[in-house]
Design a protein around this motif. Structure first.
Motif, PDB file in Angstrom:
ATOM      1  N   THR A 199      21.024  23.098  40.819  1.00 16.99           N
ATOM      2  CA  THR A 199      21.093  24.512  40.419  1.00 16.99           C
ATOM      3  C   THR A 199      21.493  25.346  41.634  1.00 16.99           C
ATOM      4  OG1 THR A 199      18.809  25.118  40.994  1.00 16.99           O
ATOM      5  CG2 THR A 199      19.155  24.127  38.830  1.00 16.99           C
ATOM      6  N   ALA A 200      22.049  26.519  41.369  1.00 15.55           N
ATOM      7  CA  ALA A 200      22.389  27.442  42.452  1.00 15.55           C
ATOM      8  C   ALA A 200      22.485  28.852  41.900  1.00 15.55           C
ATOM      9  CB  ALA A 200      23.710  27.043  43.116  1.00 15.55           C
ATOM     10  N   VAL A 201      22.209  29.815  42.771  1.00 13.56           N
ATOM     11  CA  VAL A 201      22.315  31.241  42.448  1.00 13.56           C
ATOM     12  C   VAL A 201      22.951  31.946  43.643  1.00 13.56           C
ATOM     13  CG1 VAL A 201      20.990  33.372  42.111  1.00 13.56           C
ATOM     14  CG2 VAL A 201      20.379  31.326  40.823  1.00 13.56           C
ATOM     15  N   ASN A 202      23.870  32.876  43.388  1.00 14.51           N
ATOM     16  CA  ASN A 202      24.400  33.714  44.462  1.00 14.51           C
ATOM     17  C   ASN A 202      24.777  35.090  43.912  1.00 14.51           C
ATOM     18  OD1 ASN A 202      26.935  33.509  43.226  1.00 14.51           O
ATOM     19  ND2 ASN A 202      27.913  32.469  44.952  1.00 14.51           N
ATOM     20  N   GLN A 203      25.434  35.882  44.738  1.00 15.37           N
ATOM     21  CA  GLN A 203      25.801  37.252  44.356  1.00 15.37           C
ATOM     22  C   GLN A 203      27.254  37.510  44.698  1.00 15.37           C
ATOM     23  OE1 GLN A 203      26.208  40.642  44.276  1.00 15.37           O
ATOM     24  NE2 GLN A 203      24.742  41.124  42.680  1.00 15.37           N
ATOM     25  N   ASP A 204      27.896  38.375  43.901  1.00 13.01           N
ATOM     26  CA  ASP A 204      29.306  38.705  44.132  1.00 13.01           C
ATOM     27  C   ASP A 204      29.526  39.445  45.444  1.00 13.01           C
ATOM     28  OD1 ASP A 204      30.234  37.544  41.833  1.00 13.01           O
ATOM     29  OD2 ASP A 204      30.294  39.400  40.671  1.00 13.01           O
ATOM     30  N   GLY A 205      28.505  40.180  45.870  1.00 13.13           N
ATOM     31  CA  GLY A 205      28.722  41.011  47.043  1.00 13.13           C
ATOM     32  C   GLY A 205      29.633  42.174  46.715  1.00 13.13           C
ATOM     33  N   HIS A 206      30.471  42.574  47.670  1.00 14.78           N
ATOM     34  CA  HIS A 206      31.338  43.743  47.485  1.00 14.78           C
ATOM     35  C   HIS A 206      32.650  43.317  46.826  1.00 14.78           C
ATOM     36  CE1 HIS A 206      32.663  47.857  48.209  1.00 14.78           C
ATOM     37  NE2 HIS A 206      33.850  47.336  48.506  1.00 14.78           N
ATOM     38  N   SER A 207      32.722  43.435  45.505  1.00 13.35           N
ATOM     39  CA  SER A 207      33.971  43.192  44.785  1.00 13.35           C
ATOM     40  C   SER A 207      34.636  44.540  44.522  1.00 13.35           C
ATOM     41  CB  SER A 207      33.695  42.443  43.480  1.00 13.35           C
ATOM     42  OG  SER A 207      32.773  43.147  42.676  1.00 13.35           O
ATOM     43  N   VAL A 258      26.752  24.442  33.342  1.00 12.06           N
ATOM     44  CA  VAL A 258      26.680  25.678  32.563  1.00 12.06           C
ATOM     45  C   VAL A 258      26.646  26.844  33.542  1.00 12.06           C
ATOM     46  CG1 VAL A 258      24.158  25.457  32.371  1.00 12.06           C
ATOM     47  CG2 VAL A 258      25.380  26.998  30.849  1.00 12.06           C
ATOM     48  N   SER A 259      27.473  27.846  33.257  1.00 19.04           N
ATOM     49  CA  SER A 259      27.576  29.030  34.112  1.00 19.04           C
ATOM     50  C   SER A 259      27.038  30.257  33.408  1.00 19.04           C
ATOM     51  CB  SER A 259      29.044  29.294  34.500  1.00 19.04           C
ATOM     52  OG  SER A 259      29.551  28.294  35.338  1.00 19.04           O
ATOM     53  N   SER A 260      26.487  31.166  34.185  1.00 20.39           N
ATOM     54  CA  SER A 260      26.059  32.457  33.656  1.00 20.39           C
ATOM     55  C   SER A 260      26.229  33.485  34.764  1.00 20.39           C
ATOM     56  CB  SER A 260      24.595  32.392  33.202  1.00 20.39           C
ATOM     57  OG  SER A 260      24.276  33.470  32.352  1.00 20.39           O
ATOM     58  N   PHE A 261      27.057  34.493  34.487  1.00 20.40           N
ATOM     59  CA  PHE A 261      27.394  35.501  35.492  1.00 20.40           C
ATOM     60  C   PHE A 261      26.912  36.867  35.026  1.00 20.40           C
ATOM     61  CE2 PHE A 261      31.251  32.549  35.752  1.00 20.40           C
ATOM     62  CZ  PHE A 261      30.612  31.685  36.633  1.00 20.40           C
ATOM     63  N   GLY A 262      26.047  37.488  35.811  1.00 17.28           N
ATOM     64  CA  GLY A 262      25.491  38.778  35.428  1.00 17.28           C
ATOM     65  C   GLY A 262      26.432  39.920  35.731  1.00 17.28           C
ATOM     66  N   ALA A 263      26.411  40.946  34.881  1.00 18.47           N
ATOM     67  CA  ALA A 263      27.218  42.136  35.116  1.00 18.47           C
ATOM     68  C   ALA A 263      26.813  42.819  36.413  1.00 18.47           C
ATOM     69  CB  ALA A 263      27.082  43.100  33.941  1.00 18.47           C
ATOM     70  N   SER A 264      25.591  42.550  36.875  1.00 20.93           N
ATOM     71  CA  SER A 264      25.112  43.119  38.139  1.00 20.93           C
ATOM     72  C   SER A 264      25.686  42.390  39.344  1.00 20.93           C
ATOM     73  CB  SER A 264      23.587  43.032  38.193  1.00 20.93           C
ATOM     74  OG  SER A 264      23.173  41.662  38.183  1.00 20.93           O
ATOM     75  N   GLY A 265      26.338  41.241  39.109  1.00 22.03           N
ATOM     76  CA  GLY A 265      26.924  40.467  40.192  1.00 22.03           C
ATOM     77  C   GLY A 265      26.164  39.210  40.562  1.00 22.03           C
ATOM     78  N   THR A 266      25.022  38.952  39.912  1.00 23.65           N
ATOM     79  CA  THR A 266      24.236  37.749  40.217  1.00 23.65           C
ATOM     80  C   THR A 266      24.729  36.589  39.355  1.00 23.65           C
ATOM     81  OG1 THR A 266      22.291  39.019  40.849  1.00 23.65           O
ATOM     82  CG2 THR A 266      21.939  36.727  40.222  1.00 23.65           C
ATOM     83  N   ASN A 267      25.130  35.499  40.008  1.00 20.92           N
ATOM     84  CA  ASN A 267      25.713  34.346  39.330  1.00 20.92           C
ATOM     85  C   ASN A 267      24.776  33.149  39.402  1.00 20.92           C
ATOM     86  OD1 ASN A 267      28.264  35.823  39.146  1.00 20.92           O
ATOM     87  ND2 ASN A 267      28.477  35.372  41.329  1.00 20.92           N
TER      88      ASN A 267
END
Length: 574
Positions: A303-311, A448-457
């Motif tokens: 498993t892994a979680v990260n953030q988009d940062g400044h897009s 399985v992927s899930s990408f949050g509108a807040s930027g958390t993936n």
């Protein structure tokens, strides 16, 4: 280090830099400790309520195999769609879609079953009620009697948010608000209530990262299990659409499809369709599950979680971040991209997000794939809409069932590929029909992927369950199936469900029913040589007839033993 070597190293990915360093150390005789892969986590139980009449894992799989589209018009029980609909997206206070994917009967709840006063239940968000019901069902599906977990280090990890029901309660006026409004509305009390009701003493967390919430919850649960903080985990997500405001808001942001359907990866993709649902899985360290003889439906490898940062914008996906989170999950699993045969995509069905996601998949899975079969990519959102806070757990459950049955369900609404996706350059294939899932390197592996509108993936890598050598059980001249419920009516309904679903392999079913379900005062037990005889007895009891081969009764306390079976006969006590 020479300039050439420095430039070469600078151009490598972090993972390749580590591998190069290991190689150089070994070349000079240094010992290099090998990285240990994360301990696998077993999925041993599933509970779910999804659109299309889905009430459990079996009905969900039947719906997926049939390629069912569960989207329909907003039901009158939610709001008057004619009063809020307008095809003009600019009309204030209106929505330009009439459709969504909705659950039935979300207003139905038995508060006495969970020891909740009726007054408190009125102020309790139906999302909280669903979580209680589906958690109970998930535990029983895992063969765990819920009462047996009292005092255990069982963790609760739930993706969700404080829901629309708060607005409905507030609309009744301030006089309708009492202390139960607080505990019945906030997400933190939904998770706390689960731990309180089952007497669970592991961590209890509510997770809100928008659309990725429930898959982030899976990541946190796996970390808790691997660290020893939890011995078992209840993990899930919930989403209900009870007021029109959320749909109006997303229409104003031009996020929704006009027809309310996710036409993921298709040229006609014009936004996502909103959906409702609740899903829950029961997790346990694989070594513990095998030692305890639990059923293993699938295994979480990484498993892994990260953030988009400044897009470019807060809600715009970051393709590089998506690549990174998938690579991290694969590294956590100790697996190579070429071993993955299928990815359950986030796949909302937007003209911007879909190309970014497929390009990211191509960048990760295009490596080392020369001559290999194409990566299958699909999305359950084409069946049941985008479940928002519960989207990740819905995708995870679909993937678990696909691994278990060795089949990839059809991805709906795909007719002509999105022109902004470079199809000829990507090693992907969209399955438009139910197809067998061919194992690679002897194992089926999916992500399985899930990408949050807040930027958390979030990304989770799963593998099919390990083969278990089935030992022949003792031959029994007769089987005993015992059921219990809080009321006679509920018991008859339960017997009716067993009468329809019981197969001919009754030994395991009887064992699970007798040992893995909660015990209540109203009880019935039936005896039969075959599945057909058991079904006949159950159907007779469910329809109001008496039990001919077996017994029925009521205990003074739920813990009492009411039925004694001696030899081939039945003796009724109490």
């Amino acid at each position: 280090m020479s300039d050439v070597m420095e430039k070469l190293v600078r151009g490598l990915s972090p993972e390749k830099r580590v591998n190069l360093a290991r190689m150089l150390l070994r070349s000079v005789g240094e010992s290099v400790p090998e990285k240990k892969t994360a301990e696998p986590i077993a999925i041993i139980g599933i509970g779910c309520r999804f659109p299309g009449g889905v009430s459990d894992a079996d009905s969900f799989w039947r719906m997926l195999r049939a390629g069912t589209d569960a989207v329909g018009e907003v039901p009158p029980s939610r709001w008057d769609i004619d009063a809020y609909y307008d095809a003009d997206p600019s009309k204030p206070g209106k929505m330009y879609t009439r459709n969504g994917a909705f659950l039935e009967g979300v207003d139905l709840f038995d508060p006495y079953f969970f020891g909740i006063p009726p007054r408190s239940a009125v102020n309790m968000d139906p999302q909280h009620r669903l979580l209680l019901e589906v958690a109970w069902e998930a535990l029983e599906h895992a063969g765990i009697a819920p009462q047996s977990l009292a005092g255990s280090k069982t963790g609760v990890f739930i993706g969700g948010a404080t829901g629309d029901y708060t607005q409905l309660i507030q609309g009744k006026g301030a006089e309708s608000i009492d202390a139960s409004y607080l505990t019945g509305s906030l997400l933190t009390f939904a998770t706390g209530r689960l731990s309180h009701f089952f007497d669970l003493q592991g961590p209890s967390l509510g997770v809100d990262t928008a659309c990725s919430s429930s898959l982030v919850a899976v990541h946190l649960a796996c970390q808790s299990l691997r660290s020893g903080e939890s011995s078992l985990s209840l993990v899930g997500g919930v989403n209900l659409i009870l007021t029109p405001q959320g749909t109006i808001t997303t229409c104003k942001a031009r996020m929704l499809a006009v027809d309310g359907r996710c036409k993921t990866f298709d040229a006609a993709a014009d936004g996502y369709g909103r959906g409702e649902g609740c899903g829950m899985v029961v997790l346990k360290r694989l070594s513990d599950a095998q030692a305890d003889g639990d059923q293993v439906l699938a295994v979480i490898r990484g498993t892994a979680v990260n953030q988009d940062g400044h897009s470019s914008d807060l809600t715009v996906p970051n393709g590089l971040a998506q690549q990174a989170v998938i690579r991290q999950a694969l590294a956590d699993a100790g697996l190579d991209p070429k071993q993955v045969g299928y990815v359950e995509a986030h796949g909302t069905g937007t003209s911007l997000g879909d190309p970014i996601e497929l390009r990211a998949l191509g960048a990760v899975f295009g490596e080392k794939r020369d001559g290999a079969a194409a990566l299958q990519v699909g999305s359950v959102k084409t069946n049941i809409g985008h479940l928002e806070y519960a989207a990740g757990i819905a995708g995870l459950i679909k993937l678990v069932l696909s691994l278990k049955h060795g089949e990839v369900p059809a991805h709906l609404h795909f007719k002509r590929g999105n022109p902004y996706i470079p199809w000829n350059e990507l090693p992907v294939e969209i399955p438009t029909q139910l197809a067998p899932w061919t194992a690679r390197d002897g194992k089926r592996v999916g992500g399985v992927s899930s990408f949050g509108a807040s930027g958390t993936n979030a990304h989770v890598v799963l593998e099919e369950a390990p083969e278990v050598e089935r030992k022949g059980g003792a031959e029994r001249p007769r089987h005993v199936l015992a059921l219990s419920a809080r009321s006679e009516k509920a018991l008859k309904e339960l017997a009716g469900r067993y009468a329809k679903g019981l197969g001919e392999e009754v030994g395991d079913a009887c064992f699970t029913a007798n040992t893995g379900r909660g015990r209540f005062a109203h009880r019935v037990a039936v005896v039969g040589r075959t599945g057909e005889e058991l079904r006949e007895e159950l159907a007779r009891y469910a329809s109001g007839g008496g039990v001919e081969r077996g017994a029925e009764g009521q205990a003074r306390k739920a813990e009492e033993v009411v039925l004694l079976f001696t030899g081939q006969g039945v003796q009724h006590e109490g």
